[in-house]
Design a protein around this motif. Sequence first.
Motif, PDB file in Angstrom:
ATOM      1  N   GLY A  61       0.823  -1.203   0.000  1.00 13.06           N
ATOM      2  CA  GLY A  61       0.000   0.000   0.000  1.00 13.06           C
ATOM      3  C   GLY A  61       0.855   1.250   0.000  1.00 13.06           C
ATOM      4  O   GLY A  61       2.081   1.188  -0.196  1.00 13.06           O
ATOM      5  N   THR A  63       3.220   4.170   1.197  1.00 11.16           N
ATOM      6  CA  THR A  63       4.312   4.101   2.169  1.00 11.16           C
ATOM      7  C   THR A  63       3.917   4.679   3.518  1.00 11.16           C
ATOM      8  O   THR A  63       4.357   4.190   4.567  1.00 11.16           O
ATOM      9  CB  THR A  63       5.557   4.840   1.632  1.00 11.16           C
ATOM     10  OG1 THR A  63       5.912   4.295   0.364  1.00 11.16           O
ATOM     11  CG2 THR A  63       6.730   4.694   2.582  1.00 11.16           C
ATOM     12  N   GLU A  64       3.060   5.706   3.511  1.00  9.70           N
ATOM     13  CA  GLU A  64       2.665   6.335   4.775  1.00  9.70           C
ATOM     14  C   GLU A  64       1.845   5.405   5.658  1.00  9.70           C
ATOM     15  O   GLU A  64       1.649   5.682   6.848  1.00  9.70           O
ATOM     16  CB  GLU A  64       1.883   7.629   4.524  1.00  9.70           C
ATOM     17  CG  GLU A  64       0.589   7.469   3.750  1.00  9.70           C
ATOM     18  CD  GLU A  64       0.769   7.635   2.247  1.00  9.70           C
ATOM     19  OE1 GLU A  64      -0.241   7.906   1.563  1.00  9.70           O
ATOM     20  OE2 GLU A  64       1.911   7.502   1.758  1.00  9.70           O
ATOM     21  N   LYS A  65       1.374   4.284   5.101  1.00  9.75           N
ATOM     22  CA  LYS A  65       0.622   3.323   5.897  1.00  9.75           C
ATOM     23  C   LYS A  65       1.474   2.132   6.342  1.00  9.75           C
ATOM     24  O   LYS A  65       0.958   1.172   6.911  1.00  9.75           O
ATOM     25  CB  LYS A  65      -0.608   2.827   5.118  1.00  9.75           C
ATOM     26  CG  LYS A  65      -1.638   3.924   4.858  1.00  9.75           C
ATOM     27  CD  LYS A  65      -2.942   3.377   4.327  1.00  9.75           C
ATOM     28  CE  LYS A  65      -3.972   4.499   4.186  1.00  9.75           C
ATOM     29  NZ  LYS A  65      -5.295   4.010   3.765  1.00  9.75           N
ATOM     30  N   LEU A  68       1.235   1.007  10.020  1.00  8.77           N
ATOM     31  CA  LEU A  68      -0.056   0.607  10.562  1.00  8.77           C
ATOM     32  C   LEU A  68       0.045  -0.732  11.289  1.00  8.77           C
ATOM     33  O   LEU A  68      -0.734  -1.005  12.213  1.00  8.77           O
ATOM     34  CB  LEU A  68      -1.099   0.462   9.442  1.00  8.77           C
ATOM     35  CG  LEU A  68      -1.662   1.730   8.806  1.00  8.77           C
ATOM     36  CD1 LEU A  68      -2.705   1.353   7.766  1.00  8.77           C
ATOM     37  CD2 LEU A  68      -2.245   2.662   9.857  1.00  8.77           C
ATOM     38  N   TYR A  69       0.988  -1.562  10.906  1.00  4.96           N
ATOM     39  CA  TYR A  69       1.001  -2.965  11.326  1.00  4.96           C
ATOM     40  C   TYR A  69       1.992  -3.223  12.458  1.00  4.96           C
ATOM     41  O   TYR A  69       3.114  -2.717  12.454  1.00  4.96           O
ATOM     42  CB  TYR A  69       1.309  -3.857  10.124  1.00  4.96           C
ATOM     43  CG  TYR A  69       0.267  -3.717   9.041  1.00  4.96           C
ATOM     44  CD1 TYR A  69      -0.929  -4.409   9.121  1.00  4.96           C
ATOM     45  CD2 TYR A  69       0.455  -2.842   7.979  1.00  4.96           C
ATOM     46  CE1 TYR A  69      -1.912  -4.257   8.155  1.00  4.96           C
ATOM     47  CE2 TYR A  69      -0.522  -2.680   7.007  1.00  4.96           C
ATOM     48  CZ  TYR A  69      -1.706  -3.381   7.097  1.00  4.96           C
ATOM     49  OH  TYR A  69      -2.690  -3.216   6.156  1.00  4.96           O
ATOM     50  N   SER A 188      -4.567   1.835  17.323  1.00  4.01           N
ATOM     51  CA  SER A 188      -5.580   1.256  16.426  1.00  4.01           C
ATOM     52  C   SER A 188      -6.960   1.830  16.686  1.00  4.01           C
ATOM     53  O   SER A 188      -7.750   2.030  15.754  1.00  4.01           O
ATOM     54  CB  SER A 188      -5.594  -0.276  16.562  1.00  4.01           C
ATOM     55  OG  SER A 188      -6.144  -0.685  17.807  1.00  4.01           O
ATOM     56  N   TYR A 191      -6.974   5.385  15.283  1.00  2.00           N
ATOM     57  CA  TYR A 191      -6.978   5.310  13.815  1.00  2.00           C
ATOM     58  C   TYR A 191      -8.365   4.965  13.292  1.00  2.00           C
ATOM     59  O   TYR A 191      -8.831   5.538  12.300  1.00  2.00           O
ATOM     60  CB  TYR A 191      -5.960   4.269  13.360  1.00  2.00           C
ATOM     61  CG  TYR A 191      -5.719   4.257  11.869  1.00  2.00           C
ATOM     62  CD1 TYR A 191      -4.938   5.241  11.267  1.00  2.00           C
ATOM     63  CD2 TYR A 191      -6.260   3.254  11.060  1.00  2.00           C
ATOM     64  CE1 TYR A 191      -4.703   5.243   9.899  1.00  2.00           C
ATOM     65  CE2 TYR A 191      -6.035   3.244   9.695  1.00  2.00           C
ATOM     66  CZ  TYR A 191      -5.258   4.239   9.119  1.00  2.00           C
ATOM     67  OH  TYR A 191      -5.044   4.232   7.758  1.00  2.00           O
ATOM     68  N   GLY A 196      -9.651   6.077   9.647  1.00  2.00           N
ATOM     69  CA  GLY A 196      -8.543   5.471   8.911  1.00  2.00           C
ATOM     70  C   GLY A 196      -8.930   4.164   8.242  1.00  2.00           C
ATOM     71  O   GLY A 196      -9.762   3.405   8.769  1.00  2.00           O
ATOM     72  N   ASP A 198      -7.368   0.636   5.900  1.00  3.68           N
ATOM     73  CA  ASP A 198      -6.167  -0.106   5.535  1.00  3.68           C
ATOM     74  C   ASP A 198      -5.906   0.097   4.039  1.00  3.68           C
ATOM     75  O   ASP A 198      -6.694   0.754   3.343  1.00  3.68           O
ATOM     76  CB  ASP A 198      -6.321  -1.589   5.914  1.00  3.68           C
ATOM     77  CG  ASP A 198      -7.219  -2.372   4.960  1.00  3.68           C
ATOM     78  OD1 ASP A 198      -7.879  -1.752   4.098  1.00  3.68           O
ATOM     79  OD2 ASP A 198      -7.260  -3.611   5.067  1.00  3.68           O
ATOM     80  N   PRO A 199      -4.795  -0.422   3.492  1.00  5.54           N
ATOM     81  CA  PRO A 199      -4.482  -0.185   2.075  1.00  5.54           C
ATOM     82  C   PRO A 199      -5.538  -0.679   1.097  1.00  5.54           C
ATOM     83  O   PRO A 199      -5.556  -0.253  -0.061  1.00  5.54           O
ATOM     84  CB  PRO A 199      -3.160  -0.937   1.891  1.00  5.54           C
ATOM     85  CG  PRO A 199      -2.521  -0.916   3.239  1.00  5.54           C
ATOM     86  CD  PRO A 199      -3.666  -1.063   4.198  1.00  5.54           C
ATOM     87  N   ILE A 205      -7.315  -2.409  10.671  1.00  2.00           N
ATOM     88  CA  ILE A 205      -5.933  -2.717  10.310  1.00  2.00           C
ATOM     89  C   ILE A 205      -5.780  -4.220  10.131  1.00  2.00           C
ATOM     90  O   ILE A 205      -5.233  -4.689   9.131  1.00  2.00           O
ATOM     91  CB  ILE A 205      -4.963  -2.188  11.387  1.00  2.00           C
ATOM     92  CG1 ILE A 205      -5.084  -0.672  11.505  1.00  2.00           C
ATOM     93  CG2 ILE A 205      -3.517  -2.592  11.046  1.00  2.00           C
ATOM     94  CD1 ILE A 205      -4.261  -0.059  12.627  1.00  2.00           C
TER      95      ILE A 205
END
Length: 263
Positions: A61, A63-65, A68-69, A188, A191, A196, A198-199, A205
Motif C-alpha cells: 500500500g 508508504t505512509e501506511k 499501521l502494522y 488502532s 486510527y 482510517g 487499511d491499504p 488494520i
Amino acid sequence: MQWSWRKTLYCATGILGKEENLTSEPFTRSCWGRISPLYWRVPILVWALVVMLWSISFFWGPTEKFLLYMTHWGLAFVVLESSFGIFVAIGRKGLTDATFGLPWYVKTYWILYNITIPVAFLITVFYWGILKTSAETVNFAPNPVLDIMLHGVNSAVMLVELVFSAHPSRLMHVMQPLYFAGAYMLFSVIYYFAGGLDPWGNPFIYPVVDWSKPEQTMVVITLTALFLALMHLLTVGIAAARDAIAKRRLAVPAGVYNDAFAP
C-alpha cells in the motif's frame, strides 16, 4: 531543586525497578564466555535494516501506511534494540550514571530487549496461528520470502539475542511488553475513530481487530495480552535455563544468575 534530563530519564526507566546491585558488565558480553555481543548484534542489526528496506520496497500500500502494522512496529524495535545493544557492547563507560545505578543507555537497551523478544514471538504466533487462518483472508505478504523474514526469522534472531546474552530477564518486567501492546491498541482505536482505512479500503488494520465489532475485538485483545504475558514468561524461562547451562558448562559463575524474581 532543578529538574535534569537524567532525572526525567530515570523516571521513564524506573519500571526496571531498583538495580543498585546490578552493573553494566553482564550487558556487554555473552554468558558463554569471552564472546563479544557484537558477533550477533551487528548481524541482527544488518538483517533488520535490510528487511526494513525490503519491506518498504515491497509494501502492498502507500508508504505512509507502512507503520499501521504491529509486524512493522516489531521490526522497528529490532532495529532500535540491536542498535542500543551494539552501543552497550562497545562500552561507553564515560556515560555511567553513578546516581541512579545503570547508565541511561543500558536501561534503554534493557527495556527494548524486554519488549522486543516477547513481541517477536507474539508476532510469529499471531500471524501464523490467527491471521493466516482467519476467514477474512487478506494478503499481507505478496512476497513469500519476505513473509517468512517478517513473521518467522524475526523470532529466530531475537532467540539468538536471548540465548547468547548474559544479563537477566525478570518476571516483574512483564508490564513493559504489555505497555507496548497497549500503545498499539490505543493507536488502532484512534486510527479507527479518525476514519482510517487499511491499504485495501477496509475500516480496520487487522480483520480480527475490527473496532466496529468491539466485543469480538476485546476478546482478541484480552487473549493477545495474556499470550504476550506468556511469551514474557517463556523468555524468562529460557534465560534462566541459559544461565544454568552456561554456569555448569563453564564450571564458574557466568555473571549475574538470572533470578527472575529479583526486585
